[in-house]
Design an enzyme around this catalytic site. Structure first.
Site, PDB file in Angstrom:
ATOM      1  N   GLY A   1     -16.052 122.016  22.639  1.00 32.17           N
ATOM      2  CA  GLY A   1     -16.332 121.348  23.912  1.00 32.17           C
ATOM      3  C   GLY A   1     -16.785 122.327  24.990  1.00 32.17           C
ATOM      4  O   GLY A   1     -17.498 121.941  25.916  1.00 32.17           O
TER       5      GLY A   1
ATOM      6  N   GLU B   1     -15.779 122.728  15.222  1.00 32.46           N
ATOM      7  CA  GLU B   1     -15.081 121.454  14.991  1.00 32.46           C
ATOM      8  C   GLU B   1     -14.763 121.191  13.531  1.00 32.46           C
ATOM      9  O   GLU B   1     -13.699 120.656  13.205  1.00 32.46           O
ATOM     10  CB  GLU B   1     -15.904 120.285  15.557  1.00 32.46           C
ATOM     11  CG  GLU B   1     -15.875 120.159  17.066  1.00 32.46           C
ATOM     12  CD  GLU B   1     -16.893 121.036  17.775  1.00 32.46           C
ATOM     13  OE1 GLU B   1     -17.515 121.891  17.120  1.00 32.46           O
ATOM     14  OE2 GLU B   1     -17.052 120.862  18.986  1.00 32.46           O
TER      15      GLU B   1
ATOM     16  N   ALA C   1     -12.110 121.612  23.339  1.00 35.86           N
ATOM     17  CA  ALA C   1     -11.224 120.534  23.787  1.00 35.86           C
ATOM     18  C   ALA C   1      -9.799 120.947  23.448  1.00 35.86           C
ATOM     19  O   ALA C   1      -9.571 121.771  22.553  1.00 35.86           O
ATOM     20  CB  ALA C   1     -11.603 119.239  23.085  1.00 35.86           C
TER      21      ALA C   1
ATOM     22  N   GLU D   1     -20.364 122.891  24.378  1.00 32.88           N
ATOM     23  CA  GLU D   1     -21.044 121.642  24.765  1.00 32.88           C
ATOM     24  C   GLU D   1     -21.159 121.516  26.288  1.00 32.88           C
ATOM     25  O   GLU D   1     -22.183 121.068  26.808  1.00 32.88           O
ATOM     26  CB  GLU D   1     -20.289 120.444  24.165  1.00 32.88           C
ATOM     27  CG  GLU D   1     -20.437 120.408  22.646  1.00 32.88           C
ATOM     28  CD  GLU D   1     -19.475 119.428  21.973  1.00 32.88           C
ATOM     29  OE1 GLU D   1     -18.247 119.568  22.167  1.00 32.88           O
ATOM     30  OE2 GLU D   1     -19.938 118.526  21.259  1.00 32.88           O
TER      31      GLU D   1
END
Ligand code: DAK
Length: 261
Positions: free
Chosen positions: A111, A134, A66, A114
């Site tokens: 992300g 993260e 992200a 993911e």
């Protein structure tokens, strides 16, 4: 479709979706997530698409996570809204009625990992590096990683990767079952196309139901999942595909599912 951060093209019934922010290593921001939503809605509705290849622009990254710059000053409520929007997109990819292959052409972190895990099959370039970093940033995976990673690689390995924030190479990702194939960088897309071509020769309705049975089942207890399999299995006997597939076997010829569509 107006797209700025995602490239989209269709060739030979395959949709090519490319996250296009190479200067930020294709990091996912709110705009990318919104455009992915639009693209996958379009794919779902388009009969001219039978499979999808999702990748990142450039040679360095699939998606490096992200967008940290965008997330840095988010409030808890803003982060919740972002998570809700991103989860919807990940679910729409996972539940897409067409097979979706992640072509992991470089870093697939946070992300990005993911997003790849929401796809049906992951094929990695030899240069790929994957991980859930993260906790380095004082957060936890928020786009499905705490749930999809243990389902793919088991609870122990998922905890190892998430708690250490370690990055693994393509060979290790293959060894633990996070990716299903590894290809030379120049062969990555061709390898994905080969897998899609193999799937496309099968009965499309059967492929769709097989995907559904697996997805539904992993969300349920085993008994309900097995009952669901009975329902979906028996449904295939209401199709021309089953007739054609079995007749072709007995007549010692290749099945022609296309003319039965
Ligand atoms: N976000 C924003 N920019 C990024 C980025 C990212 N995730 N990753 C890289 N970039 C940018 C860099 O800042 C740099 O920009 P400039 O300085 O050139 O302007 C450019 O991309 C090139 O990166 P590097 O110069 O760092 O390239 P290197 O080859 O040296 O290193 C690297 C590559 C991938 C090892 C490194 O860039 C890196 O460690 N990147 C960050 C990896 C990471 O920690 N990703 C985030 C994981 S956390 C949420 C839900 C989910 C999430 C968050 C919130 N909510 C519901 C709100 C998920 C979070 C994550 O994904």
């Amino acid at each position: 479709m107006e797209l700025i951060n995602v490239k989209y093209k269709v060739k030979d019934f395959t949709a090519y979706v490319t996250i296009n922010r190479p200067k930020a290593l294709n990091a996912l921001n709110i705009d990318v997530i919104a455009e992915l939503k639009t693209v996958f809605e379009h794919i779902e509705a388009d009969d001219g698409v039978t499979g999808v290849i999702l990748t990142g622009e450039g040679e360095k990254a699939f998606v490096a996570g992200a967008d940290i710059a965008q997330m840095k000053d988010m409030t808890a409520l803003e982060s919740r809204a972002m998570a809700a929007a991103a989860h919807k997109v990940m679910n729409s990819i996972e539940e897409c009625s067409k097979p979706v292959i992640a072509a992991i052409n470089g870093f697939a972190l946070g992300g990005g990992c993911e997003l790849a895990m929401a796809c049906d099959i992951r094929i990695a370039s030899e240069t790929a590096r994957m991980g859930q970093p993260e906790v380095n940033l004082g957060i936890i995976p928020g786009f499905g990683g705490t749930q999809r990673l243990p389902r793919l690689v088991g609870k122990g390995m998922a905890k190892y990767l998430i708690l250490t924030a370690g990055m693994i190479d393509a060979a290790e990702a293959y060894r633990i079952g996070l990716v299903q194939k590894v290809a030379a960088p120049s062969e990555l897309i061709a390898e994905c196309e080969k897998v899609l071509a193999a799937i496309n020769q099968k009965g499309p309705f059967a492929v769709k139901l097989a995907k559904k049975a697996i997805n539904n089942g992993l969300e349920a207890d085993q008994k309900s999942a097995l009952n669901n399999e009975i329902e979906l299995f028996s449904l295939t006997f209401a199709t021309d595909e089953q007739e054609e597939g079995m007749a072709a076997f007995l007549e010692k010829r290749a099945a022609d599912f296309k003319s039965k569509k």
